[in-house]
Design an enzyme around this catalytic site. Sequence first.
Site, PDB file in Angstrom:
ATOM      1  N   ARG A  90       0.708  -1.336   0.114  1.00 10.41           N
ATOM      2  CA  ARG A  90       0.121   0.101  -0.032  1.00 10.41           C
ATOM      3  C   ARG A  90       0.806   1.320   0.066  1.00 10.41           C
ATOM      4  NH1 ARG A  90      -5.629  -0.514   1.950  1.00 10.41           N
ATOM      5  NH2 ARG A  90      -6.260  -2.393   1.003  1.00 10.41           N
ATOM      6  N   ARG A 145      -3.044   6.810   1.168  1.00  8.48           N
ATOM      7  CA  ARG A 145      -3.583   8.085   1.761  1.00  8.48           C
ATOM      8  C   ARG A 145      -2.693   8.692   2.791  1.00  8.48           C
ATOM      9  NH1 ARG A 145      -9.302   5.286   3.557  1.00  8.48           N
ATOM     10  NH2 ARG A 145      -7.547   3.796   3.655  1.00  8.48           N
ATOM     11  N   ARG A 195      -6.680  11.689  -5.772  1.00  9.02           N
ATOM     12  CA  ARG A 195      -7.790  11.184  -5.516  1.00  9.02           C
ATOM     13  C   ARG A 195      -9.052  12.036  -5.536  1.00  9.02           C
ATOM     14  NH1 ARG A 195     -10.500   9.584  -0.633  1.00  9.02           N
ATOM     15  NH2 ARG A 195     -11.278   7.491  -0.487  1.00  9.02           N
ATOM     16  N   ASP A 231      -6.992  -2.869  -7.063  1.00 11.07           N
ATOM     17  CA  ASP A 231      -7.587  -3.356  -6.054  1.00 11.07           C
ATOM     18  C   ASP A 231      -7.655  -4.632  -6.107  1.00 11.07           C
ATOM     19  OD1 ASP A 231      -8.309  -2.331  -3.195  1.00 11.07           O
ATOM     20  OD2 ASP A 231      -9.689  -3.932  -3.813  1.00 11.07           O
ATOM     21  N   TYR A 279     -14.919 -11.785   0.665  1.00  6.74           N
ATOM     22  CA  TYR A 279     -15.755 -10.318   0.198  1.00  6.74           C
ATOM     23  C   TYR A 279     -17.011 -10.831  -0.612  1.00  6.74           C
ATOM     24  CZ  TYR A 279     -11.797  -7.744   2.098  1.00  6.74           C
ATOM     25  OH  TYR A 279     -11.065  -7.116   2.963  1.00  6.74           O
TER      26      TYR A 279
END
Length: 358
Positions: A24, A28, A37, A74, A161
């Site tokens: 990652r 952010r 973003r 992703d 998921y």
Amino acid sequence: MSEPRFLRALRRQSVDRPPVWLMRQAGRYLPEYREVRAQSGGFLGLVKNPLSACEVTLQPIRRFGFDASIVFSDILVVPEAMGMELSFGVGEGPKLAPPIRDAAGVARLSIPDPDKFSYVYETIRRIVDGLPAAARQAAIDGVDDVPLIGFCGAPFTVASYMVEGEGSKNYVEVKRLMHKDPETFMALLDKLVETTTGYLVAQVKAGARVLQIFDTWAGELAPDDLAIVAVGPVSRLITKVRALLPADSAVPIIYFARGCADALDIVKGAGADAYGLDWRARIARSWAVLGDEVAVQGNLDPACLFGPAEVVARKTRSILDDVGHRPGFVFNLGHGILPETPVDNVKAMLDVVRLARV
Ligand code: CP3
């Protein structure tokens, strides 16, 4: 010309110092990421726009000069391509709808043509073009050949998921399906193996030189289930991908099965070239179980980067000491870097890794 140290380490060849990258690493915690973003209409807009996805991939390379780059995407774009609706609400985790709970749900899923992910390959080609300049901008020991990692989610983690419809605390729905109707659950895993095979091979054709398989939720499984529903499908995926890649491509495959420190004897059944360890694992002991013929990647606790810089430096050094002079080590965090991480502490960690000699 010698290969970049990241590739050399994955092949367990000698290196001047351990290569380092972070899971990652585009994200952010970087103000420049948050800016792109905000202009891209959220996370999925960013992933699907090759220009912006390439830009955020290169940001951490320019800023820190990492030894590897990882394509910005992703793991959940795979179930989306198989027919589910994917969304990332503001301040929430991912959602997949409608959740897959039975044989009919699995039957409805398609095995898409690898072309369905053409935006990812376009991003990869742009990154490969842009990497040398980005690395030169970082100006770390004159290196400008930075390998790009392609990736996917492991079938079990992606299936979690798909069955839960979102992140989960106790995985009751996915475990219910696994125990109640193992054939249906295996059919779901098989469809994921099939789809992911073509997707990984196409990422290599577009320019990825290493592949990583993320099995974030493998550690939720009991050991016998781990072998059957997580490691087994990953082993079939790796075998299929290797069979389809050109013989001379020599693309190392890393398997990161999070939360499995006590089950590495099972995890190594995946047959990967390298294994990612999370922060719970003790490196020397883990490597002894995995064996000398594989490389190891890890494993600083991502939350350690919230501590004072001296603690970051000490913990980083302690991992390097634990590894010692064994060839085949890649420094990384034990999981993805957290959104609020102080950027200066990343620098403190890198300073220690870059002074290490092996
Ligand atoms: O490592 C990289 O820099 C490449 C990009 C990458 C992302 N997701 C970008 C992302 C990779 C390799 C992933 C993999 C991924 N995605 C995993 C496996 C690895 C892991 O971290 O466990 C999982 C489980 C997912 C699913 C996913 N995507 C979740 C649970 C979330 C929400 C959590 C969060 O941090 O908000 C995402 C969103 C996501 N994927 C973000 C990023 C940068 C945050 C999106 C944003 O708000 O900007």
